[in-house]
Design an enzyme around this catalytic site. Structure first.
Site, PDB file in Angstrom:
ATOM      1  N   ASP A 110       0.866  -1.164   0.000  1.00 54.96           N
ATOM      2  CA  ASP A 110       0.000   0.000   0.000  1.00 54.96           C
ATOM      3  C   ASP A 110       0.913   1.227   0.000  1.00 54.96           C
ATOM      4  O   ASP A 110       2.133   1.131   0.045  1.00 54.96           O
ATOM      5  CB  ASP A 110      -0.955  -0.028   1.211  1.00 54.96           C
ATOM      6  CG  ASP A 110      -2.187   0.828   0.975  1.00 54.96           C
ATOM      7  OD1 ASP A 110      -3.210   0.600   1.627  1.00 54.96           O
ATOM      8  OD2 ASP A 110      -2.121   1.737   0.122  1.00 54.96           O
TER       9      ASP A 110
HETATM   10  C1  GLC Z   1      -4.305   4.452  -0.194  1.00 52.28           C
HETATM   11  C2  GLC Z   1      -5.195   3.287   0.203  1.00 52.28           C
HETATM   12  C3  GLC Z   1      -5.320   2.213  -0.845  1.00 52.28           C
HETATM   13  C4  GLC Z   1      -5.167   2.819  -2.232  1.00 52.28           C
HETATM   14  C5  GLC Z   1      -3.744   3.342  -2.339  1.00 52.28           C
HETATM   15  C6  GLC Z   1      -3.476   3.981  -3.713  1.00 52.28           C
HETATM   16  O1  GLC Z   1      -3.564   4.874   0.908  1.00 52.28           O
HETATM   17  O2  GLC Z   1      -4.920   2.637   1.429  1.00 52.28           O
HETATM   18  O3  GLC Z   1      -6.604   1.597  -0.664  1.00 52.28           O
HETATM   19  O4  GLC Z   1      -5.415   1.827  -3.221  1.00 52.28           O
HETATM   20  O5  GLC Z   1      -3.433   4.268  -1.305  1.00 52.28           O
HETATM   21  O6  GLC Z   1      -4.228   5.149  -3.842  1.00 52.28           O
END
Ligand code: GLC
Length: 734
Positions: free
Chosen positions: A265
């Protein structure tokens, strides 16, 4: 490309090029312009220039023009001409926005969910997206957490079913086909269980609960063919998921045989330092890579440290690096990017498919099936507009901060900004004289410091004196929901509660429509509502879908995907709980020595699976059949004058087992449409798998007594207890 060509390509890459392939950045981070907002913490990060030409994937570029430019410029400079992979958060639609997933869960319709994902893929592929970070498979039990909105709710079976449907909708049978994108299931694992519902907080679950309750939906998405998995921010058994070998290797790779890339993430690799399991960025890179994170999202630690680590006795090897890179090359190849690096990106097609009339019509139909009617004292449906006679019929009052607000899309709808407001929807049906709309003032957000509407004055209340019925569109500001949207209090803002109470005190029939991305604490206003409709955030066609429900053009059929608590003090409250040694089945009473509260019921205000209709459905002739195979059936009758849709639900309780088992678990559901007066017998197969549960990593069936229940929600069921053993299923093998 064929396998040999991919192998040759890999062997022609040097270590730096391989490490760049494992890195995902926003275009700005590697020298390209991009005006799509970041969805995570402001990065400000840059990577060493030498990696720019070989970056593997891009986050959050959301239009064909930028994508075509970036891909073409990249291919000019990439020494191996390896196309970029474009990934983005397409959670409940791209330009045509559908209901938030928690609302889609209330449809209990895998078909609806698959259709929303098919359209989202079609619209986003035209803008150059190759991968969506969806479905979010995190099971949720705590509405204080802002991201419950992205989940399909509190039940493992419903969650699993709808996550599998999502994958099928996005991917179809072949992700290289036009209008298809790859699905990345997230957040692996159990991000939805933060203590206190506080964002990014500690998750602490027993291994058994993790296996039986939280993991099934990720597994279902992977079994449905999800091409990527995203590791989560949180810890699992005291080890951050992004550095958790047991989770990413033993469970995901060995037990589940997942072959695709794992992506971190947003900076979750770097956050291993904050967690205290990595001393520095170098150790964070080593831990994540060794655990099995192939792509590092929005942090530069693989680029900055893995080359040196591979040269030392860090335990990291070139083979591990090649395996990770090959997973990414294989995904790009499966998408057909080597032959068609821009795949479906097309500025002309974008304009044709985005928010098309057909997509909006489907969005309207699906949205109406996601709202949940929680109370109706014969107030709804409203007078039908066709029978509305100006001058004779009194106008319908309309107020509340969401009455004329177009901000009804819900979080993660970066591709669009506005939807049809309730006022617009009503005006599409009623003559202007039929609606008496009064603006009560805007509802700000907590971060803006204005989380309430102005206090309603008596003059404001008196403005509805010509109305018998007043609709109050209340709720929570959508900027206070989603990621970073945790709340410790869940009541409506004080002045919204006051508006409802004052209108009731003024002898009005009050219809409250709730715009929220989570179950709110609505007990304080329930007695002042003559009707209560949970509208969630229904997306682009919100106002039209709600109007269809209010005038009876569509009969409400939504059923709650998540329990509504009496009070935040009751949380977590969910239907598939354990019995405890001193169960409190009745409300209150004088016996204090039970698992109860002295000042609040144990049961939720509205239970999982609950929802009203304009029809009445009766359940009779509950029957368990043992011939050939085991099944349970019931006859459902629409004993009203309105055709309607009922969601028939099957629950099973494993009454005795060596470990405690939930008082019931959803094991099947069927949406059926019945004309007025019609009946239908609904049957559910009862399989060995449905009766099994996890002991360590294996799924176990143990013979014994099972209580089989069928009903309209998790509290109102017909049931029978039967003995089931291996012989019950032996016949099926014959
Ligand atoms: C965010 C979220 C995740 C998302 C990622 C990219 O922090 O936790 O769900 O897909 O970043 O935007």
């Amino acid at each position: 490309m064929n396998a040999a060509q991919l192998t040759n390509l890999l062997s022609s890459m040097n270590t730096e090029e391989k490490l760049a392939q494992l890195t995902q950045l926003n275009p700005v981070c590697f020298g390209f312009p991009c005006f799509t907002p970041l969805t995570g913490p402001d990065s400000g990060l840059r990577i060493p220039e030498k990696y720019n030409a070989s970056i593997g994937s891009v986050l959050n570029c959301d239009n064909a023009k930028d994508m075509l430019y970036i891909q073409k410029e990249h291919l000019k400079q990439d020494p191996h001409k390896i196309p970029l992979l474009f990934m983005a958060d397409i959670i409940h639609g791209f330009k045509t926005i559908f209901p938030i997933p928690l609302a889609l869960g209330c449809s209990f319709s895998p078909e609806h969910v698959e259709e929303t994902c098919r359209i989202a893929a079609l619209e986003s592929a035209a803008s150059g997206i190759h991968v969506t970070f969806s479905p979010m498979a995190d099971l949720v039990r705590d509405p204080r957490w802002g991201r419950v909105m992205e989940s399909f709710g509190e039940d493992p079976h419903l969650n699993a079913s709808l996550c599998a449907s999502s994958v099928r909708g996005y991917q179809g049978d072949d992700i290289s086909m036009p209008d298809r994108i790859a699905a990345c299931v997230k957040h692996f694992a159990a991000y939805g269980a933060p203590e206190g519902g506080r964002e990014y907080n500690t998750v602490d679950l027993s291994y058994g609960i993790l296996q039986d309750t939280y993991l099934p939906a990720y597994r279902a998405a992977i079994d449905a063919g999800a091409k990527l998995v995203m590791s989560s921010f949180n810890i699992v058994d005291r080890v951050p998921a992004t550095g958790n070998k047991h989770l990413l290797q033993n469970i995901l790779r060995m037990n589940w045989q997942f072959k695709g890339p794992v992506i971190s993430d947003f900076n979750s690799v770097g956050e291993l330092i904050n967690h205290g399991v990595a001393r520095d960025e170098k150790e964070a890179a080593a831990l994540s890579f060794a655990a099995g994170v192939d792509i590092e999202m929005m942090s530069p630690h693989y680029c900055n440290h893995l080359a040196k680590l591979l040269e030392t006795d860090s335990g990291l090897t070139e083979d591990m690096l090649d395996t990770a890179v090959m997973r990414i090359l294989e995904l790009k190849n499966e998408l057909g990017l080597f032959e068609h690096p821009c795949k479906d990106a097309d500025c002309t097609r974008e304009a044709q498919v985005h928010l098309s009339a057909g997509n909006r019509s489907i969005a309207r139909h699906i949205a109406a099936d996601c709202a949940v009617l929680l109370k109706n004292e014969n107030v709804l449906p409203l007078p039908n507009p066709t029978q509305y006679c100006p001058g004779t019929a009194k106008p319908i009052g309309l107020t509340g901060p969401f009455a004329a607000s177009p901000y009804v899309l819900g979080g993660w709808s970066a591709g669009s900004t506005e939807g049809i407001s309730l006022y617009e929807g009503l005006c599409n049906q009623y003559p202007a004289s039929g609606i008496c709309y009064k603006d009560c003032g805007a509802l700000g957000s907590w971060l803006e410091g204005t989380p309430d509407i102005p206090l309603p004055t008596q003059d404001f209340i008196d403005a509805f004196n010509d109305c018998d019925t007043v609709i109050v569109a209340a709720g929570e500001n959508q900027n206070d929901t989603g990621e970073g949207g945790s709340k410790a209090f869940l009541r409506l803002s004080p002045h919204q509660e006051s508006l409802i109470q004052q209108l009731k005190a003024n002898k009005k029939q009050v219809v409250v429509i709730l715009f929220s991305a989570r179950p709110l604490e609505i007990a304080p206003i329930l007695s002042d509502c003559d009707a209560l409709l949970q509208a969630w955030f229904l997306g682009t066609e919100s106002g039209n879908a709600l109007t269809d429900l209010l005038i009876g053009a569509v009969n409400p059929s939504g059923r709650l995907s998540m329990s509504f608590p009496y009070t935040v003090g009751q949380i977590p409250v969910y239907y598939n709980h354990f019995q405890t040694g001193r169960p409190c089945t009745q409300q209150g009473g004088s016996n204090r020595y039970l698992s109860r509260y002295l000042d609040c019921p144990v049961q939720p205000l509205f239970c999982f699976g609950y929802g009203l209709s304009y029809s009445e459905f009766s359940y009779t002739d509950f029957y368990i059949r043992r011939e050939d195979s085991l099944s349970a059936s019931v006859t459902v009758t629409n004993c009203s004058h309105s055709a309607g849709t009922e969601t028939v639900q099957l629950y099973i309780q494993d009454i005795h087992a060596p470990i405690v088992r939930p008082v019931k678990e959803l094991k099947g559901f069927q949406r059926i449409f019945l004309e007025a007066g019609a009946s239908q017998t609904v049957s559910f197969p009862i399989t060995r798998e449905l009766l099994s549960y996890h002991r360590t990593d294996t799924l176990l069936f143990e013979p014994g007594a099972f209580n089989i229940q069928i009903g309209k929600n998790s509290e109102e069921t017909l049931s029978e207890t039967i003995m089931i053993d291996e012989s019950t299923f032996a016949k099926e093998q014959l």
